[in-house]
Write a protein that holds these residues in place. Structure first.
Motif: not given
Length: 190
Positions: A122-130
């Motif tokens: 998920l890429t949210l608010h410029g941050v990508t996390k599993p």
């Protein structure tokens, strides 16, 4: 007769095994990712996004597939204009800087021809996390009007919004966990 039946079954089995992945287009009128977030421990705020696009590929024979979804962050909807404006502000989604949310993943853990999870990012608010989505239900049927395959799913996950740089309300005791609920429908591309 038995040879003919055997040849027919062999042909059908070969055709099913070599079936190509099918591409589906997300139906924006039947797809509304939603979320639930804490409000100081005294209530739960619920919102959704009204504009979603993307594609799903599905290979039913192999039990595999992918999903690539883009959400218009400006379409956030709490059912209250003042909260919608707050959500779009730099304090939360900061839609001027980050106008889209994106999820890319692989359909996984198929049971009886249906995925039970999606493993992705998920890429949210410029941050990508599993983020792993649990698929609570999944079904494909012939679309009654379009006469093409139609698949739908209900999926869920929990994320920590602080991990994505959205920590508004944290000093006031807001919990950072957010429950995600995603309803999605996709139609086989023509």
């Amino acid at each position: 007769m038995n040879k003919l039946l055997g040849a027919l079954l062999c042909t059908l089995a070969t055709g099913a095994a070599s079936a190509a992945p099918i591409t589906y287009t997300i139906d924006p009128t039947h797809t509304f990712p939603s979320f639930e977030a804490d409000h100081m421990g005294i209530s739960v705020w619920r919102g959704k996004f009204n504009k979603t696009s993307g594609q799903v590929t599905l290979d039913k024979a192999k039990g595999s597939g992918t999903i690539d979804v883009t959400i218009d962050a400006n379409s956030v909807d709490f059912g209250l204009d003042i909260m919608n404006d707050k959500a779009k502000s730099a304090e939360l989604f900061d839609t001027a800087k980050y106008p889209h949310v994106r999820y890319k993943g692989k359909l996984d853990a198929f049971v009886n021809g249906a995925p039970t999870q999606v493993v992705g990012e998920l890429t949210l608010h410029g941050v990508t996390k599993p983020v792993v989505l649990k698929v609570n239900s999944f079904k494909c049927i012939p679309h009654p009007m379009l006469k093409r395959d139609l698949c739908g799913a209900d999926a869920s996950a929990s994320i920590n919004r602080d991990d994505f740089g959205i920590d508004a309300g944290k000093p006031y005791g807001f919990k950072m966990d957010v429950a995600l609920r995603i309803q999605v429908e996709a139609v086989q591309a023509p």
